[in-house]
Design a protein around this motif. Structure first.
Motif, PDB file in Angstrom:
ATOM      1  N   GLN B  40       0.831  -1.202   0.000  1.00  0.00           N
ATOM      2  CA  GLN B  40       0.000   0.000   0.000  1.00  0.00           C
ATOM      3  C   GLN B  40       0.865   1.251   0.000  1.00  0.00           C
ATOM      4  OE1 GLN B  40      -2.396   0.906   3.509  1.00  0.00           O
ATOM      5  NE2 GLN B  40      -4.127   1.520   2.215  1.00  0.00           N
ATOM      6  N   GLN B  44      -3.739   5.248  -1.344  1.00  0.00           N
ATOM      7  CA  GLN B  44      -4.226   4.220  -2.262  1.00  0.00           C
ATOM      8  C   GLN B  44      -4.797   3.033  -1.493  1.00  0.00           C
ATOM      9  OE1 GLN B  44      -4.205   4.621  -5.714  1.00  0.00           O
ATOM     10  NE2 GLN B  44      -3.576   6.684  -5.115  1.00  0.00           N
ATOM     11  N   ALA B  45      -5.649   2.291  -2.157  1.00  0.00           N
ATOM     12  CA  ALA B  45      -6.138   1.048  -1.581  1.00  0.00           C
ATOM     13  C   ALA B  45      -5.027   0.009  -1.573  1.00  0.00           C
ATOM     14  CB  ALA B  45      -7.324   0.529  -2.393  1.00  0.00           C
ATOM     15  N   PRO B  46      -5.108  -0.941  -0.670  1.00  0.00           N
ATOM     16  CA  PRO B  46      -4.106  -2.016  -0.682  1.00  0.00           C
ATOM     17  C   PRO B  46      -4.167  -2.794  -1.990  1.00  0.00           C
ATOM     18  CG  PRO B  46      -5.336  -2.006   1.366  1.00  0.00           C
ATOM     19  CD  PRO B  46      -6.047  -1.079   0.442  1.00  0.00           C
ATOM     20  N   THR B  48      -3.120  -6.568  -3.463  1.00  0.00           N
ATOM     21  CA  THR B  48      -2.716  -7.912  -3.055  1.00  0.00           C
ATOM     22  C   THR B  48      -1.470  -8.334  -3.821  1.00  0.00           C
ATOM     23  OG1 THR B  48      -5.015  -8.523  -2.600  1.00  0.00           O
ATOM     24  CG2 THR B  48      -3.424 -10.316  -2.858  1.00  0.00           C
TER      25      THR B  48
END
Lengths: 116, 110
Positions: B40, B44-46, B48
């Motif tokens: 991350q 921002q969004a994580p 994967t």
């Protein structure tokens, strides 16, 4: 393309309630467990809750058990999180995710601010 | 109370290999914990990187790899690059439907 779009966040007073939604597309929503994760400003990720494929089994972290309720509508490909008895420490970005065991799906998050 | 442990910070030089770890305050991490790793950057969004110990997410370069090393889950970055500078989080399955994230590692590449 897999998409998870959260909505429903906003400013709410302590003790108030909110319903978050997560609209899913690009995959067979009804085939996957779904989860909610949150992140307070400047802090780390926290797993909150999970629901099984047909909505009959739910799990919660101790921090939200009894106050938050996860649910889903497979006909609408939508995941929900009902937030009750909100506290200042619930202020965070809330993310929906797919099953952490087998998917890499994350939404962009919706911000919840609890303040008077 | 179950605590998932990660190094708070790590520094690596470009081109070097770095291994981040994910442990438990009591007990060992093993495959049934289904370790996952997330990257991350601020605002921002994580993203994967890895799930189920060593399954690389689509689009993730193969210089990222996951494993169990000793009693911990591990994320190895082979040949670190400047844009790997991020926060990295791991998650473990605790059983009974419960997951717990680690506190995150801030990786600096300089």
């Amino acid at each position: 393309e897999v998409q998870l779009v959260e909505s429903g966040g906003g400013l709410v007073q302590p003790g108030g309630s909110l319903r978050l939604s997560c609209a899913a597309s690009g995959f067979t929503f009804s085939s996957y467990w779904m989860f909610w994760v949150r992140q307070a400003p400047g802090k780390g990720l926290v797993w909150l809750s999970g629901v099984n494929t047909d909505g009959t089994t739910t799990h919660y972290s101790d921090s939200v058990k009894g106050r938050f309720t996860i649910s889903r509508d497979n006909a609408k490909s939508t995941l929900y999180l009902h937030l009750n008895s909100l506290r200042a420490e619930d202020s965070a970005v809330y993310y929906c995710t797919g099953d952490l065991r087998i998917t890499d799906f994350w939404g962009q998050g919706t911000l919840v601010t609890v303040s008077s | 109370q179950t605590v998932v442990t990660q190094e708070p910070s790590f520094s690596v030089s470009p081109g070097e290999t770095v291994t981040l770890t994910c442990g438990l305050n009591s007990g060992s991490v093993s495959s049934p914990h289904n370790p996952g790793w997330y990257q991350q950057t601020p605002g921002q969004a994580p993203r994967t990187l890895m799930y189920s110990t060593n399954t690389r997410s689509s689009g993730v370069p193969d210089r990222f790899s996951g494993s169990i090393l000793g009693n911990k889950a591990a994320l190895t970055i082979t040949g670190a690059q400047a844009d790997d500078e991020s926060d990295y989080y791991c998650v473990l399955y605790m059983g009974s439907g419960i997951w717990v994230f680690g506190g995150g590692t801030k990786l600096t590449v300089l």
